[in-house]
Design an enzyme around this catalytic site. Structure first.
Site, PDB file in Angstrom:
ATOM      1  N   SER A  91      24.128  64.324  38.108  1.00  0.00           N
ATOM      2  CA  SER A  91      24.136  64.940  39.433  1.00  0.00           C
ATOM      3  C   SER A  91      24.453  63.860  40.452  1.00  0.00           C
ATOM      4  CB  SER A  91      22.776  65.569  39.745  1.00  0.00           C
ATOM      5  OG  SER A  91      22.635  65.781  41.144  1.00  0.00           O
ATOM      6  N   GLY A  92      25.415  64.134  41.332  1.00  0.00           N
ATOM      7  CA  GLY A  92      25.760  63.156  42.342  1.00  0.00           C
ATOM      8  C   GLY A  92      24.665  62.954  43.368  1.00  0.00           C
ATOM      9  N   SER A  93      24.123  64.054  43.925  1.00  0.00           N
ATOM     10  CA  SER A  93      23.085  63.908  44.950  1.00  0.00           C
ATOM     11  C   SER A  93      21.836  63.249  44.381  1.00  0.00           C
ATOM     12  CB  SER A  93      22.746  65.275  45.564  1.00  0.00           C
ATOM     13  OG  SER A  93      22.312  66.185  44.576  1.00  0.00           O
ATOM     14  N   GLY A 259      27.277  66.462  44.619  1.00  0.00           N
ATOM     15  CA  GLY A 259      28.286  65.558  44.095  1.00  0.00           C
ATOM     16  C   GLY A 259      29.128  66.192  43.013  1.00  0.00           C
ATOM     17  N   THR A 260      28.475  66.904  42.076  1.00  0.00           N
ATOM     18  CA  THR A 260      29.239  67.528  40.998  1.00  0.00           C
ATOM     19  C   THR A 260      30.100  68.675  41.520  1.00  0.00           C
ATOM     20  OG1 THR A 260      27.233  68.790  40.464  1.00  0.00           O
ATOM     21  CG2 THR A 260      27.747  66.877  39.072  1.00  0.00           C
TER      22      THR A 260
END
Length: 348
Positions: A91-93, A259-260
């Site tokens: 996960s980006g965040s 992010g994803t």
């Protein structure tokens, strides 16, 4: 005698999405990789996730990230991501929040200017670039997972909605990508509940008909995400902007664009021939928070063309806390209590 479990937390947010970073109180997990440690939590001790995302300690819209020692010699720390849908491998965040928490907690020492380090996610190694000025973490750039389009412009009949055109991207999880305008949305905060209801119906319909397999990982479970796409505005020769909203099944609209979700958009734009390496897309959430995704190149992995990318955002520390869970609290299920007994290093 009352038995308590104590957990050390740092609550953070990136783009409005709260990530609860567990920095202490949990034993070293079994497994020779962060991926194996994640699988142990998922299969043997899911109570930690449930404790921190359910009443009375949390809400499903949050995420939890457990910091663990890295197993790979090139990584500084590892982390395990927990959300309402389960255990995403990336996960980006959550990565932006975890990297910030490691710096703010002193687990990784801050250095002025641009600082780089490596984390180990369940998906593998993640390169981090932190921009620090006057001791403040002003931005985190992290690698997005190699992303690609699995299905392009399929159509499905959704009960109560009608025909819906969608594409499927993989960017750390499978995403259904839909044009918001085709469903009557302009992507404003007032639409949040309707967006969640619409996304729930679409994901349920797709899941009932189709399973998706990753080219290397195989079956990674049912479809967990949907991303509503606004119109793409070109700001310069190399920069674009789009309003966006990410849905996590079941029932959650993320505060950020994720992010994803941003990586999935880059994959679609590349597939449609709209961007070149070096181009960037700024995604804007219902709350006007923003992530920037940069398309860095195209690679071929096991016969699959994948979009390599980076995500940039900022995380803020909300609080530092010690959570105390009383084992005889009727709000805690027996499964949660058992998990805490297995995991905790701090019991009184």
């Amino acid at each position: 005698m009352q038995h308590q479990v104590k957990l050390e937390l740092m609550d953070t947010h990136a783009g409005g999405d709260v990530s609860r970073i567990v920095t202490g109180g949990i034993m070293r997990l079994p497994g020779t990789s962060v991926r194996q440690q994640m699988e142990f939590l998922r299969d043997q001790a899911d109570g930690l996730r449930r404790l921190l995302l359910e009443e009375p300690y949390g809400i499903p819209e949050m995420s939890v990230d457990l910091i663990v020692p890295a197993s790979h010699p090139d990584a500084d720390w590892g982390y395990i991501i927990m959300e309402v849908m389960g255990y995403p491998i990336y996960s980006g965040s959550n990565t932006i929040c975890t990297a910030t928490a490691l710096l703010e907690s002193g687990l990784i020492k801050k250095q002025e200017g641009v600082q780089t380090f490596t984390l180990e996610a369940p998906a593998g190694l993640v390169q981090i670039e932190a921009r620090i000025q006057d001791g403040v973490v002003e931005a985190i750039t992290c690698e997005g997972l190699p992303s690609y389009i699995h299905t392009y412009k399929a159509s499905i009949e959704v009960p109560g909605i009608g025909p819906v055109t969608y594409s499927i991207a993989y960017s750390g999880g499978f995403y259904a990508l839909v044009e918001a305008a085709e469903l009557g949305f302009v992507l404003e905060a007032s639409e949040e509940r309707a967006l969640a209801d619409t996304a729930h119906a679409i994901v349920e319909a797709i899941t009932a008909e189709t399973e998706f397999e990753h080219y290397a990982l195989g079956n990674v479970g049912p479809l967990p995400f949907l991303h509503f796409m606004g119109p793409v505005l070109q700001l310069s020769d190399t920069t674009y902007r789009s309003r966006s909203a990410t849905y996590v099944h079941p029932g959650v609209i993320c505060r950020s664009t994720t992010g994803t979700g941003t990586s999935a958009r880059l994959a679609l734009m590349q597939y449609e021939g709209l961007i070149e390496p070096g181009d960037s897309l700024e995604t804007v959430s219902l709350r006007d928070t923003r992530f920037v995704g940069t398309y860095t190149g195209l690679a071929n992995k096991q016969g699959q063309d994948v979009v390599e990318n980076r995500i940039t955002g900022r995380s803020f520390v909300l609080n530092r806390a010690e959570v105390i869970a009383n084992e005889d609290d009727a709000m805690l299920s027996p499964e949660v209590v058992q998990s805490l007994r297995v995991l905790s290093t701090q019991r009184t």
